[in-house]
Every structure is written in C-alpha cells, then in structure tokens.
Design an enzyme around this catalytic site. Structure first.
Site, short mmCIF file in Angstrom:
data_model
loop_
_atom_site.label_atom_id
_atom_site.label_comp_id
_atom_site.label_asym_id
_atom_site.label_seq_id
_atom_site.Cartn_x
_atom_site.Cartn_y
_atom_site.Cartn_z
N ASN A 1 -1.15 -2.26 3.74
CA ASN A 1 -0.99 -3.36 2.78
C ASN A 1 -0.04 -4.42 3.33
OD1 ASN A 1 -2.59 -2.38 0.46
ND2 ASN A 1 -1.16 -0.67 0.59
N SER A 2 1.04 -3.95 3.98
CA SER A 2 1.99 -4.90 4.56
C SER A 2 1.32 -5.71 5.67
CB SER A 2 3.19 -4.14 5.14
OG SER A 2 3.94 -3.55 4.11
N GLY B 1 1.40 8.54 10.23
CA GLY B 1 0.05 8.27 9.72
C GLY B 1 -0.63 7.15 10.49
N ASP B 2 -1.27 6.24 9.75
CA ASP B 2 -2.04 5.16 10.39
C ASP B 2 -1.15 4.04 10.95
OD1 ASP B 2 -1.14 4.13 7.99
OD2 ASP B 2 -3.03 3.19 7.44
N THR C 1 -8.64 2.52 1.66
CA THR C 1 -7.62 1.51 1.38
C THR C 1 -6.90 1.04 2.65
OG1 THR C 1 -5.97 3.22 0.96
CG2 THR C 1 -7.18 2.42 -0.95
N ASP D 1 -11.30 6.89 -4.38
CA ASP D 1 -10.54 6.78 -3.14
C ASP D 1 -11.23 7.71 -2.15
OD1 ASP D 1 -8.45 7.44 -1.12
OD2 ASP D 1 -7.19 6.23 -2.42
N HIS E 1 -1.74 4.20 -2.75
CA HIS E 1 -3.19 4.35 -2.79
C HIS E 1 -3.85 3.83 -4.06
CE1 HIS E 1 -5.09 6.52 0.58
NE2 HIS E 1 -3.83 6.44 0.97
N1 UDP Z 1 6.30 -3.89 -1.55
C1 UDP Z 1 6.81 -4.96 -2.27
N2 UDP Z 1 8.15 -5.17 -2.24
C2 UDP Z 1 9.03 -4.41 -1.55
C3 UDP Z 1 8.50 -3.32 -0.81
C4 UDP Z 1 7.13 -3.10 -0.83
O1 UDP Z 1 6.07 -5.71 -2.93
O2 UDP Z 1 10.22 -4.67 -1.58
C5 UDP Z 1 4.83 -3.68 -1.56
C6 UDP Z 1 4.19 -4.37 -0.37
O3 UDP Z 1 3.92 -5.72 -0.68
C7 UDP Z 1 2.93 -3.55 -0.15
C8 UDP Z 1 3.32 -2.17 -0.63
O4 UDP Z 1 4.52 -2.31 -1.39
O5 UDP Z 1 1.86 -4.05 -0.94
C9 UDP Z 1 3.57 -1.22 0.51
O6 UDP Z 1 2.35 -0.80 1.01
P1 UDP Z 1 2.14 -0.44 2.52
O7 UDP Z 1 0.72 0.01 2.68
O8 UDP Z 1 2.56 -1.54 3.40
O9 UDP Z 1 3.16 0.73 2.81
P2 UDP Z 1 3.46 2.15 2.10
O10 UDP Z 1 4.40 1.90 0.99
O11 UDP Z 1 2.13 2.69 1.63
O12 UDP Z 1 4.06 2.93 3.22
#
Ligand code: UDP
Length: 460
Positions: free
Chosen positions: A361-362, A380-381, A143, A119, A20
C-alpha cells in the site's frame, strides 16, 4: 447462480489481519456503489469490522457480519508472535465463514449468495462458492503487487529449482544471489528476495502452507482481481492473463474506489505546507514494522546529518528510543508524528523522498504521489517490492547492507534529493504516476476492469 429473479447477493470474505481488510473494504464499497441493486455482505472478524472507517462510510447495500476469530477467551496479542492470531483464525476456517454467510442470507431476507469475493489468502473460498452452487463464481482479490503473487503461483517450481525442502537450507544459502529470470517478469529479482517459507525458513508454518495452497487453488477462481495496474509490470500481467480465467487489475484501488479521506489529526499537512517543494523526507514503516532500536537511532542520526526537513510517522512508544536531544535539536525542521494521513502526505508537493518498509500500500501511495523511495524492507513481500523499486522501475534506492546506518541514510537521501540520478528517479516515478492516473480514468484499464467485475457480480 442465485435464484432467477432474486436479488444478487455477494459475500465478501476478508482476511482480518494487517492492512488486508482495508483494500477489500474499499473494493466492496466501490462495487456496492456501482451496483446498488446488489446486496453485499462483508464477512470479517468483529475486531477488524470494528476499525473506525470500516462500517460508517459504507453504502446502504453493504452490510457487515462478524465471524469467530478462533481466539481463546484469555487470548492476549503478543507482538513478538503475531502469527499466533492468524493460526487461531485459520483453525476455525472455513466453518466460521460458512456460518457468517448463512447469517447474511437469513438477515438479507433469504437472498441466496450468488457470488463470493474473497481475499486470496482464503484459498478455500472456491470450495465455499462451489458448495453454494456450481455456477457461483469465486473472485479472489490479491491486495499486493503482481510479482509477490507470482512467487506463490510458482512455489513448486522455485522449490524444485533450488532443491529446497528436506536438505534445502544449505542449498538456498549458496544461491541467495541467483536470479529468478526463469519466471515471467522476474528478471532481476533474486532468491534472497523471496518471502520466508517459499524456499527457505519454515516451509511448514501455517502461513507457508496457506500461501502454497493458495498458489495451487487460485487459478480455479472465476476471476483474479489485483491491486496493481496495466503498465507497471507488463510481463507478469501477460502471464496472469494466460494463467487465470479472468485477470482484472484494479489498481491503484485507493484511486479507483477512494476510501473516506482521513483527518489530519497531527497537523502533518499544515506542516508540509510550510516546506519548500520536493525537499522534505517522509519516513514511515507501515502499521506493523518498527526498525530495531539501534537502527532507529542510526536513521535519526542520518536524517540529522542530511540537513533535510523531515516528517516521521512513529508510534509514541518508540520516541524514547530516539537519540538524546534529537527531537529538540531538529524541532525547527522535523516533525515526528504518531500517525499521518500517509496517502495525502505522499501527494503533497513538499515531499521529495519516502523512506519506506515497502509494504504494497505504501509503494502504491508513493507511486501515486510520484515520490521516489529509499527502501528498508523487513519481511514478506517487502523484499520483492524493494527490488522492483530499485532495480526494475528504478525509482529509488535500497541500502547495500539492507539495514540503515547513519552514513548510508545520509547518502541515500543525498542521491535521491540532490543528484542527477535522483532527478531521473523522480521523472520515472512521475511517469508511473501518470500511467496509474490514466488507468483509473473512465476508459482506463482499471476502470474498465471494475466494470467487468460489476458485470460478473450483477449477472451471477
Ligand atoms: N498508514 C497511514 N499513516 C501512518 C502509517 C500508515 O496512513 O502513519 C497507512 C498507509 O498509508 C498504508 C497502510 O497504513 O495505506 C500501510 O500499509 P502497507 O501495505 O504499506 O504496510 P503494512 O502496514 O501492511 O506493513
């Protein structure tokens, strides 16, 4: 508003869990660079403020302040109950933020706070802004994607519609495949795609109550900033433009306010340089999720069966769960790395498909790379995001039984990498990439919305 003639001072209040704080930090850095005459105070937990890139790369007019995270002195994080950390934190809000802002005012030579950006999860930030002065604006940053926010804006209606609540569980059970087309832009989404705590699961958990309250409070905000872009989910954004005083899509934030580029410490990009264009599978489930061990093994076997080159972001402690001999057998065409510079990986021409948990983000990073997805959402989402990918945007596939099996993994990879339908997915993903890139260019809507936000914070 702030005192006339005094330096504007923006308090940026972070939700310090998961991924976040990162997009809020990117936005704060972008705003601080665009408005060098404004003081910015990033108010966050000490642990989150201490993450490597956060403080080092900030412009000089952005300062960091730590707030109490509510954790008892002997607190030890237990990955089996991650919500405990959030509960501790929420218990000491909003007092910790109030104190953090007082601290920021003192250390900024008494410049009173003229705007609060938070946020969206911090639903009480509107009250904090109002305490500081009737004209102090509150800007919320969501976000996630627009559909995942819609769910929380319409929670009461959703609960009424499925008559959840007291006798809800069985009702929900029989309606999981019901469509949510009665909400703007939600055609094709289903009841079973909703996050837990909206119409099913524990509606009274700290988190469920937080999100419900947020949905009620958020329309009060002076502006909603959101990490999506015009053209991705038009019907939802039309609804937001009607519902909010200002709705400012700023996505993809990673492009609009780029964070410092992460080093390729595990050699992933060099490895990708050696692969054929569009052939490689990238696998990553974000920072929090790892599939259960049996599924991890099925995924590995499916990858092996597919014959495709692959790059897998997997924390080292999970490597022993891979099938015996897997690493050795696939060494010539696979790389398992403890961490990848994911956004750069997804922009690499070698990557043809992304096996993802559908964290927002992914999803955005995959869109920016023009890479179709194979979806394995967990919570979640992620379910809503997965449905948007497979159903609405048609730029990927989801597993029919949700979980991964060897055969379904091999099949999904085949569909995306080797069939005409997969080619169409790639074309649609590239079309969305083009829209995203256009919106962050000068004159594009995300870029203009950033200017509008700069105007809000500079004049308040
Ligand atoms: N990420 C990365 N390298 C990795 C694993 C994750 O850079 O090996 C980054 C990815 O690019 C993204 C974030 O971690 O920006 C993960 O955010 P996301 O919202 O997809 O998932 P969350 O971690 O919140 O479940």
């Amino acid at each position: 508003n702030g005192v006339k003639g005094q330096q504007p001072h923006v308090a940026v209040l972070a939700f310090p869990f998961g991924t976040h704080a990162a997009p809020l930090h990117n936005l704060a850095c972008g705003l601080a660079s665009a408005a060098p005459h404004v003081a910015f105070s990033f108010v966050n937990s000490a642990k989150s403020n201490a993450t490597p890139a956060a403080v080092d790369s900030a412009p000089p007019n952005l300062k960091f302040y730590d707030v109490d995270d509510g954790a008892p002195a002997d607190f030890a994080f237990d990955p089996r109950s991650p919500e405990e950390e959030i509960d501790n934190f929420m218990r000491v809000t909003p007092g910790n933020f109030r104190k953090g802002m007082e601290d920021a005012v003192r250390r900024t030579g008494g410049a009173t706070i003229s705007c609060v950006i938070s946020d969206c999860f911090l639903w009480f930030a509107g009250d904090l802004a109002a305490e500081l002065g009737a004209a102090v604006p509150w800007v919320g940053l969501w976000t996630g994607g627009s559909r995942s926010l819609s769910v929380h804006l319409y929670t009461d209606l959703l609960r009424e519609t499925v008559s959840a609540g007291e006798k809800g569980a069985s009702d929900v059970e029989s309606k999981v495949d019901d469509e949510l087309g009665f909400l703007p832009g939600m055609a094709g989404m289903r009841l079973c795609d909703l996050p837990e705590g909206v119409v099913s699961g524990n509606l009274n958990s700290v988190f469920a109550r937080l999100l419900h309250r947020m949905g009620l409070e958020l329309p009060r905000a002076s502006a909603l900033a959101i990490n999506t872009f015009e053209g991705l989910d038009p019907a939802v954004l039309i609804d937001f433009h009607a519902k909010f005083k200002r709705c400012l899509p700023l996505g993809p934030l990673n492009l609009l306010c780029p964070p410092p580029s992460r080093p390729d410490s595990t050699g992933c990009l060099e490895w990708l340089d050696r692969q054929a264009h569009g052939e490689a599978v990238y696998i990553g489930f974000g920072t929090l999720m790892t599939p259960p061990s049996a599924e991890l093994a099925e995924l590995a076997e499916g990858l092996e069966a597919s014959g495709a080159p692959f790059l897998w972001s997997l924390k080292k402690k999970f490597w022993p769960l891979l099938p015996a001999g897997f690493l050795a057998r696939t060494a010539d065409r696979g790389l398992v790395a403890t961490w990848t510079p994911q956004a750069r990986v997804l922009e690499h021409p070698a990557v043809g498909v992304f096996v993802t948990h559908c964290g927002w983000n992914s999803v955005l990073e995959s869109l920016v790379g023009g890479v179709p997805m194979v979806c394995r959402p967990f919570l979640g989402d992620q379910h809503i995001n997965s449905r948007s990918i497979s159903h609405t945007w048609k730029i990927g596939v989801a597993f029919p039984e949700k979980t991964m099996t060897k055969d379904e993994v091999a099949k999904a990879l085949h569909v995306v990498l080797r069939t005409a339908e997969g080619k169409k997915m790639k074309e649609r993903a590239c079309a969305l990439r083009a829209v995203a890139l256009q919106q962050v260019q000068p004159g594009g809507s995300s870029s203009e919305n950033l200017r509008a936000l700069v105007a809000i914070i500079s004049t308040s």
